[in-house]
Motif scaffolding. Structure first.
Motif, PDB file in Angstrom:
ATOM      1  N   LYS A 152       0.690  -1.247   0.020  1.00 42.55           N
ATOM      2  CA  LYS A 152      -0.037   0.215   0.089  1.00 42.55           C
ATOM      3  C   LYS A 152       0.800   1.319   0.056  1.00 42.55           C
ATOM      4  CE  LYS A 152      -3.826   2.533   2.511  1.00 42.55           C
ATOM      5  NZ  LYS A 152      -4.304   2.355   3.832  1.00 42.55           N
ATOM      6  N   GLY A 153       0.489   2.022  -0.874  1.00 41.66           N
ATOM      7  CA  GLY A 153       1.219   3.464  -1.046  1.00 41.66           C
ATOM      8  C   GLY A 153       1.032   4.228   0.285  1.00 41.66           C
ATOM      9  N   ILE A 154       2.171   4.894   0.593  1.00 37.36           N
ATOM     10  CA  ILE A 154       1.942   5.516   2.111  1.00 37.36           C
ATOM     11  C   ILE A 154       1.753   7.386   1.493  1.00 37.36           C
ATOM     12  CG2 ILE A 154       3.211   6.517   3.998  1.00 37.36           C
ATOM     13  CD1 ILE A 154       4.561   3.778   4.108  1.00 37.36           C
ATOM     14  N   ALA A 155       0.987   7.839   2.119  1.00 31.67           N
ATOM     15  CA  ALA A 155       0.601   9.272   1.569  1.00 31.67           C
ATOM     16  C   ALA A 155       1.501  10.285   2.156  1.00 31.67           C
ATOM     17  CB  ALA A 155      -0.916   9.683   2.095  1.00 31.67           C
ATOM     18  N   GLU A 156       2.189   9.978   3.371  1.00 29.93           N
ATOM     19  CA  GLU A 156       3.123  11.129   4.058  1.00 29.93           C
ATOM     20  C   GLU A 156       4.478  11.138   3.243  1.00 29.93           C
ATOM     21  OE1 GLU A 156       1.389   8.803   5.611  1.00 29.93           O
ATOM     22  OE2 GLU A 156       0.313  10.140   7.067  1.00 29.93           O
ATOM     23  N   GLY A 157       5.078  12.238   3.344  1.00 28.79           N
ATOM     24  CA  GLY A 157       6.452  12.209   2.491  1.00 28.79           C
ATOM     25  C   GLY A 157       6.275  12.891   1.004  1.00 28.79           C
ATOM     26  N   VAL A 158       7.144  13.771   0.734  1.00 27.59           N
ATOM     27  CA  VAL A 158       7.254  14.324  -0.492  1.00 27.59           C
ATOM     28  C   VAL A 158       8.587  14.166  -1.345  1.00 27.59           C
ATOM     29  CG1 VAL A 158       5.852  16.389   0.166  1.00 27.59           C
ATOM     30  CG2 VAL A 158       7.891  16.668   0.485  1.00 27.59           C
ATOM     31  N   GLU A 159       9.609  13.300  -0.617  1.00 24.99           N
ATOM     32  CA  GLU A 159      10.840  13.265  -1.387  1.00 24.99           C
ATOM     33  C   GLU A 159      11.041  11.730  -2.057  1.00 24.99           C
ATOM     34  OE1 GLU A 159      13.292  15.264  -1.674  1.00 24.99           O
ATOM     35  OE2 GLU A 159      12.035  16.806  -0.322  1.00 24.99           O
ATOM     36  N   ASN A 160      10.378  10.744  -1.694  1.00 23.50           N
ATOM     37  CA  ASN A 160      10.373   9.499  -2.063  1.00 23.50           C
ATOM     38  C   ASN A 160       9.101   8.784  -2.253  1.00 23.50           C
ATOM     39  OD1 ASN A 160      13.416   9.483  -2.043  1.00 23.50           O
ATOM     40  ND2 ASN A 160      13.253   9.340   0.063  1.00 23.50           N
ATOM     41  N   SER A 161       9.377   7.536  -2.929  1.00 25.82           N
ATOM     42  CA  SER A 161       8.016   6.692  -2.922  1.00 25.82           C
ATOM     43  C   SER A 161       8.116   5.592  -1.891  1.00 25.82           C
ATOM     44  CB  SER A 161       7.828   6.015  -4.497  1.00 25.82           C
ATOM     45  OG  SER A 161       7.794   6.876  -5.353  1.00 25.82           O
ATOM     46  N   ASN A 162       7.099   5.591  -1.070  1.00 24.10           N
ATOM     47  CA  ASN A 162       7.108   4.721   0.140  1.00 24.10           C
ATOM     48  C   ASN A 162       5.609   3.671   0.036  1.00 24.10           C
ATOM     49  OD1 ASN A 162       9.370   5.647   1.603  1.00 24.10           O
ATOM     50  ND2 ASN A 162       8.100   7.480   1.638  1.00 24.10           N
ATOM     51  N   TYR A 163       6.020   2.506   0.539  1.00 21.21           N
ATOM     52  CA  TYR A 163       5.027   1.580   0.479  1.00 21.21           C
ATOM     53  C   TYR A 163       5.142   0.617   1.861  1.00 21.21           C
ATOM     54  CZ  TYR A 163       4.368   1.759  -4.727  1.00 21.21           C
ATOM     55  OH  TYR A 163       4.389   2.272  -5.951  1.00 21.21           O
ATOM     56  N   LEU A 164       3.960   0.458   2.194  1.00 26.07           N
ATOM     57  CA  LEU A 164       3.930  -0.469   3.484  1.00 26.07           C
ATOM     58  C   LEU A 164       3.523  -1.844   2.854  1.00 26.07           C
ATOM     59  CD1 LEU A 164       3.478  -1.099   6.599  1.00 26.07           C
ATOM     60  CD2 LEU A 164       0.992  -0.554   6.275  1.00 26.07           C
ATOM     61  N   LEU A 165       4.398  -2.725   3.237  1.00 25.33           N
ATOM     62  CA  LEU A 165       4.556  -4.097   2.961  1.00 25.33           C
ATOM     63  C   LEU A 165       3.988  -5.042   3.715  1.00 25.33           C
ATOM     64  CD1 LEU A 165       7.556  -4.588   0.506  1.00 25.33           C
ATOM     65  CD2 LEU A 165       5.614  -3.335  -0.182  1.00 25.33           C
ATOM     66  N   HIS A 166       2.988  -5.903   3.692  1.00 19.18           N
ATOM     67  CA  HIS A 166       2.476  -6.886   4.543  1.00 19.18           C
ATOM     68  C   HIS A 166       3.075  -8.228   4.016  1.00 19.18           C
ATOM     69  CE1 HIS A 166      -0.781  -9.103   6.864  1.00 19.18           C
ATOM     70  NE2 HIS A 166       0.109  -9.177   7.465  1.00 19.18           N
ATOM     71  N   THR A 167       3.689  -9.172   4.532  1.00 15.96           N
ATOM     72  CA  THR A 167       4.102 -10.197   4.159  1.00 15.96           C
ATOM     73  C   THR A 167       3.834 -11.380   5.153  1.00 15.96           C
ATOM     74  OG1 THR A 167       6.281 -10.686   5.179  1.00 15.96           O
ATOM     75  CG2 THR A 167       6.393  -9.063   3.412  1.00 15.96           C
ATOM     76  N   THR A 168       4.137 -12.641   4.881  1.00 14.30           N
ATOM     77  CA  THR A 168       3.418 -13.626   5.845  1.00 14.30           C
ATOM     78  C   THR A 168       4.489 -13.789   7.198  1.00 14.30           C
ATOM     79  OG1 THR A 168       5.045 -15.046   4.338  1.00 14.30           O
ATOM     80  CG2 THR A 168       2.591 -15.332   3.987  1.00 14.30           C
ATOM     81  N   GLN A 169       5.530 -12.738   7.202  1.00  7.60           N
ATOM     82  CA  GLN A 169       6.281 -12.707   8.230  1.00  7.60           C
ATOM     83  C   GLN A 169       6.176 -11.504   9.132  1.00  7.60           C
ATOM     84  OE1 GLN A 169      10.547 -13.659   7.815  1.00  7.60           O
ATOM     85  NE2 GLN A 169       9.973 -15.734   6.589  1.00  7.60           N
ATOM     86  N   GLY A 170       5.087 -10.534   8.473  1.00  6.20           N
ATOM     87  CA  GLY A 170       5.134  -8.949   9.204  1.00  6.20           C
ATOM     88  C   GLY A 170       5.066  -8.095   8.421  1.00  6.20           C
TER      89      GLY A 170
END
Length: 321
Positions: A28-46
């Motif tokens: 899921k793309g993270i809305a905060e921040g203006v410098e880089n592209s950030n994603y929250l990843l969910h895997t089977t380990q966390g």
């Protein structure tokens, strides 16, 4: 969202597979921040954070940022820990961009910091400065005094479209700091961007510091000045002396400022307000096409700068000795 690079699902899954953190369940793309592209990843380990480095980040400097987080975490600071792949490498490439995975920290950022939060941040900043001691790599602060005139020149006369007369005032302020910027202050690793969105809390206790991609080698008191600017002003641009007192006391509960730092604090606060005014102004005038992100208002820092121009000494920020 502040996502400049969209990553196809199959590329994302293949990238994650290299790091041994389980199967990718969601990104899921993270809305905060203006410098880089950030994603929250969910895997089977966390959960993990994926960053694709864009814009101002120089790829040659990425080993500094990655190494710094590893060093700080190894010295007890609660910050993201870079994840290494099967070859022991933390840096990779994804969708044509340098990329890295880091651990996920629990906690929430606060939108309206209170006095307790400011005290916690002061203490946390001093702990960061202590934890950074002994880090062998150095990085020049590209957004200190030598970098301010080029930013003002980049904005040029368009600054006056944001506020009439702003361009001339910027160059006058820059000239003042070029002539009299404090030298020889205690220095080391600083965060240089410790805004509320880069600090996590669980209830009222600081739980972690994130986003070290402006970190550099500079004066510790300059880092503190950045925090006074970003945490201790109210929405009407008035400085909250009680918050400032809490932040300074929190900092000095870990690391006491020396007399040179105390004397320099008004100039450092004034300069740090100018730095963020300039970078926000350039961002305001140059929003990347296709980026669904609203740049920060540069005039917030013009109003803060006006306050600092009236300050007499560090007691005006709440320092009590």
């Amino acid at each position: 969202m502040a996502v400049y690079t969209e990553v196809p699902d199959d590329e994302m899954a293949a990238f994650v597979a290299r790091y041994g953190i389980g199967e990718l369940l969601s990104a899921k793309g993270i809305a905060e921040g203006v410098e880089n592209s950030n994603y929250l990843l969910h895997t089977t380990q966390g959960f993990y954070i994926l960053t694709l480095y864009e814009k101002r980040v120089n790829p040659a400097e990425l080993p500094f940022f990655i190494g710094l987080m590893q060093h700080l975490a190894g010295h007890g600071l609660n910050c993201p820990v870079p994840i290494v792949d099967g070859k022991g490498e933390a840096l990779g490439r994804l969708a044509g961009r340098p990329a890295a995975l880091v651990s996920f920290l629990d906690g929430l950022s606060v939108r309206r910091p209170g006095v307790v939060h400011c005290g916690e941040v002061g203490r946390g900043l001093a702990l960061l400065h202590q934890a950074g001691e002994g880090f062998a790599m150095r990085r020049v602060n590209a957004l200190s005094v030598p970098g301010w005139r080029p930013l003002a020149e980049q904005a040029g006369s368009d600054a006056d479209k944001v506020l009439p007369g702003l361009s001339a005032r910027l160059f006058a302020e820059i000239e003042r700091h070029e002539r009299g910027w404090p030298q020889g202050l205690p220095s080391g690793v600083i965060h240089a961007d410790l805004f509320p969105n880069n600090v996590f809390f669980i209830k009222s206790k600081l739980s972690g510091l994130i986003d070290f991609y402006f970190a550099c080698t500079d004066a510790y008191a300059y880092d503190l000045a950045i925090c006074l600017n970003s945490w201790c002003f109210e929405a009407d641009s008035s400085f909250n002396l009680t918050k400032g007192q809490a932040m300074l006391a929190g900092y000095e509960s870990v690391r006491r400022l020396d007399e040179a730092e105390v004397a320099a604090l008004p100039t450092l606060c004034r300069g740090s307000a100018l730095r963020f005014l300039l970078t926000r102004l350039v961002d305001w005038l140059n929003v990347p096409s296709g980026a669904l992100v609203k740049p920060h208002d540069p005039l917030e820092y013009d109003r803060k700068l006006a306050f600092h121009q009236r300050v007499g000494d560090a007691r005006d920020y709440g320092l009590r000795r």
